[in-house]
Design a protein around this motif. Structure first.
Motif, PDB file in Angstrom:
ATOM      1  N   THR A 220       0.841  -1.199   0.000  1.00 34.02           N
ATOM      2  CA  THR A 220       0.000   0.000   0.000  1.00 34.02           C
ATOM      3  C   THR A 220       0.876   1.249   0.000  1.00 34.02           C
ATOM      4  OG1 THR A 220      -0.085  -0.003   2.414  1.00 34.02           O
ATOM      5  CG2 THR A 220      -1.847  -1.151   1.263  1.00 34.02           C
ATOM      6  N   ASP A 221       0.353   2.334  -0.544  1.00 32.65           N
ATOM      7  CA  ASP A 221       1.089   3.604  -0.489  1.00 32.65           C
ATOM      8  C   ASP A 221       1.158   4.053   0.967  1.00 32.65           C
ATOM      9  OD1 ASP A 221       1.506   3.745  -3.205  1.00 32.65           O
ATOM     10  OD2 ASP A 221      -0.322   4.888  -3.588  1.00 32.65           O
ATOM     11  N   PRO A 222       2.350   4.361   1.465  1.00 29.81           N
ATOM     12  CA  PRO A 222       2.478   4.707   2.881  1.00 29.81           C
ATOM     13  C   PRO A 222       2.006   6.120   3.194  1.00 29.81           C
ATOM     14  CG  PRO A 222       4.589   4.951   1.786  1.00 29.81           C
ATOM     15  CD  PRO A 222       3.643   4.378   0.761  1.00 29.81           C
ATOM     16  N   ILE A 223       1.778   6.375   4.467  1.00 27.05           N
ATOM     17  CA  ILE A 223       1.611   7.744   4.950  1.00 27.05           C
ATOM     18  C   ILE A 223       3.008   8.355   4.988  1.00 27.05           C
ATOM     19  CG2 ILE A 223       0.835   9.197   6.854  1.00 27.05           C
ATOM     20  CD1 ILE A 223      -1.384   7.663   5.419  1.00 27.05           C
ATOM     21  N   VAL A 224       3.184   9.521   4.401  1.00 26.63           N
ATOM     22  CA  VAL A 224       4.502  10.144   4.295  1.00 26.63           C
ATOM     23  C   VAL A 224       4.573  11.355   5.213  1.00 26.63           C
ATOM     24  CG1 VAL A 224       6.160  11.237   2.739  1.00 26.63           C
ATOM     25  CG2 VAL A 224       4.748   9.344   1.919  1.00 26.63           C
ATOM     26  N   ALA A 225       5.555  11.348   6.105  1.00 21.98           N
ATOM     27  CA  ALA A 225       5.692  12.451   7.059  1.00 21.98           C
ATOM     28  C   ALA A 225       6.144  13.732   6.371  1.00 21.98           C
ATOM     29  CB  ALA A 225       6.670  12.077   8.168  1.00 21.98           C
ATOM     30  N   THR A 226       7.070  13.625   5.423  1.00 18.45           N
ATOM     31  CA  THR A 226       7.540  14.793   4.689  1.00 18.45           C
ATOM     32  C   THR A 226       7.931  14.382   3.279  1.00 18.45           C
ATOM     33  OG1 THR A 226       9.176  16.596   4.604  1.00 18.45           O
ATOM     34  CG2 THR A 226       9.898  14.522   5.564  1.00 18.45           C
ATOM     35  N   ILE A 227       7.686  15.248   2.327  1.00 27.37           N
ATOM     36  CA  ILE A 227       7.986  14.942   0.935  1.00 27.37           C
ATOM     37  C   ILE A 227       9.475  14.952   0.673  1.00 27.37           C
ATOM     38  CG2 ILE A 227       7.948  17.302  -0.003  1.00 27.37           C
ATOM     39  CD1 ILE A 227       6.189  14.255  -1.580  1.00 27.37           C
ATOM     40  N   HIS A 228      10.245  15.657   1.523  1.00 25.51           N
ATOM     41  CA  HIS A 228      11.687  15.774   1.344  1.00 25.51           C
ATOM     42  C   HIS A 228      12.346  15.837   2.716  1.00 25.51           C
ATOM     43  CE1 HIS A 228      15.596  17.353   0.078  1.00 25.51           C
ATOM     44  NE2 HIS A 228      15.281  16.988  -1.146  1.00 25.51           N
ATOM     45  N   PRO A 229      13.456  15.136   2.937  1.00 22.74           N
ATOM     46  CA  PRO A 229      14.077  15.085   4.272  1.00 22.74           C
ATOM     47  C   PRO A 229      14.577  16.427   4.786  1.00 22.74           C
ATOM     48  CG  PRO A 229      15.520  14.088   2.628  1.00 22.74           C
ATOM     49  CD  PRO A 229      14.194  14.303   1.967  1.00 22.74           C
ATOM     50  N   MET A 230      14.753  17.403   3.898  1.00 29.34           N
ATOM     51  CA  MET A 230      15.200  18.720   4.333  1.00 29.34           C
ATOM     52  C   MET A 230      14.031  19.616   4.752  1.00 29.34           C
ATOM     53  SD  MET A 230      18.208  19.435   1.517  1.00 29.34           S
ATOM     54  CE  MET A 230      18.577  21.077   2.144  1.00 29.34           C
ATOM     55  N   VAL A 231      12.811  19.112   4.602  1.00 31.28           N
ATOM     56  CA  VAL A 231      11.619  19.871   4.999  1.00 31.28           C
ATOM     57  C   VAL A 231      10.966  19.161   6.175  1.00 31.28           C
ATOM     58  CG1 VAL A 231       9.389  20.767   4.257  1.00 31.28           C
ATOM     59  CG2 VAL A 231      11.282  20.648   2.625  1.00 31.28           C
ATOM     60  N   ARG A 232      11.051  19.730   7.366  1.00 31.10           N
ATOM     61  CA  ARG A 232      10.488  19.124   8.557  1.00 31.10           C
ATOM     62  C   ARG A 232       8.990  19.439   8.659  1.00 31.10           C
ATOM     63  NH1 ARG A 232      14.623  16.801   7.916  1.00 31.10           N
ATOM     64  NH2 ARG A 232      16.373  16.672   9.374  1.00 31.10           N
ATOM     65  N   PRO A 233       8.171  18.471   9.049  1.00 22.42           N
ATOM     66  CA  PRO A 233       6.725  18.716   9.165  1.00 22.42           C
ATOM     67  C   PRO A 233       6.417  19.715  10.276  1.00 22.42           C
ATOM     68  CG  PRO A 233       7.305  16.566  10.050  1.00 22.42           C
ATOM     69  CD  PRO A 233       8.528  17.080   9.389  1.00 22.42           C
ATOM     70  N   GLY A 234       5.469  20.619  10.007  1.00 23.04           N
ATOM     71  CA  GLY A 234       5.047  21.594  11.000  1.00 23.04           C
ATOM     72  C   GLY A 234       3.986  21.029  11.924  1.00 23.04           C
ATOM     73  N   ALA A 235       3.494  21.864  12.827  1.00 24.14           N
ATOM     74  CA  ALA A 235       2.527  21.421  13.836  1.00 24.14           C
ATOM     75  C   ALA A 235       1.240  20.903  13.208  1.00 24.14           C
ATOM     76  CB  ALA A 235       2.225  22.569  14.793  1.00 24.14           C
ATOM     77  N   SER A 236       0.743  21.608  12.195  1.00 20.36           N
ATOM     78  CA  SER A 236      -0.490  21.196  11.529  1.00 20.36           C
ATOM     79  C   SER A 236      -0.315  19.848  10.837  1.00 20.36           C
ATOM     80  CB  SER A 236      -0.915  22.264  10.508  1.00 20.36           C
ATOM     81  OG  SER A 236      -2.043  21.844   9.780  1.00 20.36           O
ATOM     82  N   LYS A 237       0.816  19.669  10.171  1.00 19.47           N
ATOM     83  CA  LYS A 237       1.105  18.408   9.495  1.00 19.47           C
ATOM     84  C   LYS A 237       1.216  17.271  10.502  1.00 19.47           C
ATOM     85  CE  LYS A 237       2.555  15.651   6.146  1.00 19.47           C
ATOM     86  NZ  LYS A 237       1.654  15.164   5.074  1.00 19.47           N
ATOM     87  N   ILE A 238       1.854  17.520  11.622  1.00 18.17           N
ATOM     88  CA  ILE A 238       2.004  16.496  12.664  1.00 18.17           C
ATOM     89  C   ILE A 238       0.643  16.047  13.183  1.00 18.17           C
ATOM     90  CG2 ILE A 238       2.798  16.097  15.034  1.00 18.17           C
ATOM     91  CD1 ILE A 238       5.287  17.734  14.338  1.00 18.17           C
ATOM     92  N   ARG A 239      -0.266  16.991  13.384  1.00 21.82           N
ATOM     93  CA  ARG A 239      -1.608  16.635  13.862  1.00 21.82           C
ATOM     94  C   ARG A 239      -2.347  15.768  12.841  1.00 21.82           C
ATOM     95  NH1 ARG A 239      -1.429  21.992  15.884  1.00 21.82           N
ATOM     96  NH2 ARG A 239      -2.493  22.795  14.029  1.00 21.82           N
ATOM     97  N   SER A 240      -2.219  16.106  11.573  1.00 24.36           N
ATOM     98  CA  SER A 240      -2.887  15.314  10.529  1.00 24.36           C
ATOM     99  C   SER A 240      -2.274  13.925  10.420  1.00 24.36           C
ATOM    100  CB  SER A 240      -2.810  16.039   9.182  1.00 24.36           C
ATOM    101  OG  SER A 240      -1.482  16.084   8.694  1.00 24.36           O
ATOM    102  N   LEU A 241      -0.961  13.813  10.644  1.00 27.23           N
ATOM    103  CA  LEU A 241      -0.301  12.508  10.621  1.00 27.23           C
ATOM    104  C   LEU A 241      -0.778  11.646  11.780  1.00 27.23           C
ATOM    105  CD1 LEU A 241       3.354  13.604   9.734  1.00 27.23           C
ATOM    106  CD2 LEU A 241       1.843  12.229   8.295  1.00 27.23           C
TER     107      LEU A 241
END
Length: 313
Positions: A220-241
């Motif tokens: 299955t296609d995974p849930i991806v925390a960030t599209i690129h390792p140099m871009v850290r997920p923000g607070a909103s993204k973390i909540r959605s994850l």
């Protein structure tokens, strides 16, 4: 005068003799260096090239330490390798962005073989800025070697390129390519069996580096925390994850050797998720002809051990 002339004649003979020996030595040296000097950026690609150049020459590996190609910087020793190269093999600026300029300047006389161009027709050849890197990297998972099918294409194309710059060894390059393609096919069959039991398992990965592996083996296609390792997920993204982890009952998350564990710990928080490491570029695998096969086998083992936990749900 005769002794003097005799000494002069001896000196001339000595010079001519050693000049001939030196010329023969230089000729032999030139012959020994006739094989192409090939520089390869990443360990999995280097492994494929090493197999294809078997019994001809040994390619140079550029990134030898456990650093991410996204964040590497060119060192003097690496610049020297590029300067001497007849061919440079890399994915492209979308992965090894630090090579974009040096390949055009230091290695401008070398054959510039960008593997990424084999699989996409709309590559951007500029280096993205950090504030635009997310949109640049979207739908651009450049870890193409993780698909055995693409690895076989890569091997075939490398043999073609090498045969053009070194035609005297063309038959051997093609013969070696056929050998490694057979070996990849056997690996492919083995991994297909191992991965078949995990096709319905949900999981999370830190960054989008595994689509060529997961889609090829039907995961299955995974849930991806960030599209690129140099871009850290923000607070909103973390909540959605965190919400996605709960809704999809994810019990397995994957990090990488270059990623600090606390980044995933922040996302997972107190959720019952096990963290396992994936190593798509083989940072802990010794370089050489067997590295590619060890990298893919290690990925399969890591996926299996972690995804087995989902079966307990």
């Amino acid at each position: 005068m005769l002794p003097f002339l005799s000494n002069v004649a001896s000196l001339i003979w000595f010079i001519l003799f050693w000049g001939t020996i030196s010329g023969l030595a230089n000729f032999a040296s030139a012959g020994a260096e006739a094989e192409p000097r090939v520089v390869v950026s990443l360990k999995p690609l280097h492994s494929l090239v090493a197999n294809i150049m078997d019994d001809i020459a040994v390619p140079d590996l550029l990134i030898t330490r456990s650093r991410s190609p996204h964040e590497s910087a060119l060192k003097p020793s690496q610049a020297q390798k590029l300067q001497k190269a007849d061919m440079v093999i890399w994915i492209g600026p979308e992965l090894e962005s630090f090579l974009a300029s040096p390949v055009q300047s230091i290695s401008r006389t070398a054959v510039n073989f960008q593997i990424g161009r084999l699989f996409t027709s709309n590559l951007h050849h500029d280096v993205p800025k950090i504030d635009t890197i997310s949109s640049y990297a979207k739908n651009r998972d450049s870890h193409v070697w993780l698909s055995p099918q693409k690895a076989k294409i890569i091997a075939s194309k490398i043999a073609e390129k090498l045969s053009k710059i070194d035609p005297q060894n063309g038959d051997l390059y093609r013969k070696n390519a056929k050998k490694i393609i057979v070996k990849i096919t056997l690996l492919e069959r083995d991994l297909t069996k191992k991965m078949s039991k995990f096709k319905d398992h949900n999981f999370l990965v830190f960054h989008d580096a595994y689509s060529h592996f997961t889609r090829y083996f039907g995961l299955t296609d995974p849930i991806v925390a960030t599209i690129h390792p140099m871009v850290r997920p923000g607070a909103s993204k973390i909540r959605s994850l965190q919400k996605a982890i709960q809704e999809k009952k994810i019990r397995c998350a994957f990090t990488e050797p270059q990623v600090e564990y606390h980044l995933l710990d922040t996302i997972i928080d107190s959720l019952p998720v096990h963290i396992t490491e994936l190593d798509p570029i083989g940072t802990k695998v010794p370089p050489g002809p067997e590295a590619y096969f060890q990298i893919l086998n290690n990925l399969a083992v890591s996926f299996s051990h972690c995804l087995d936990r989902n079966s307990l749900n």
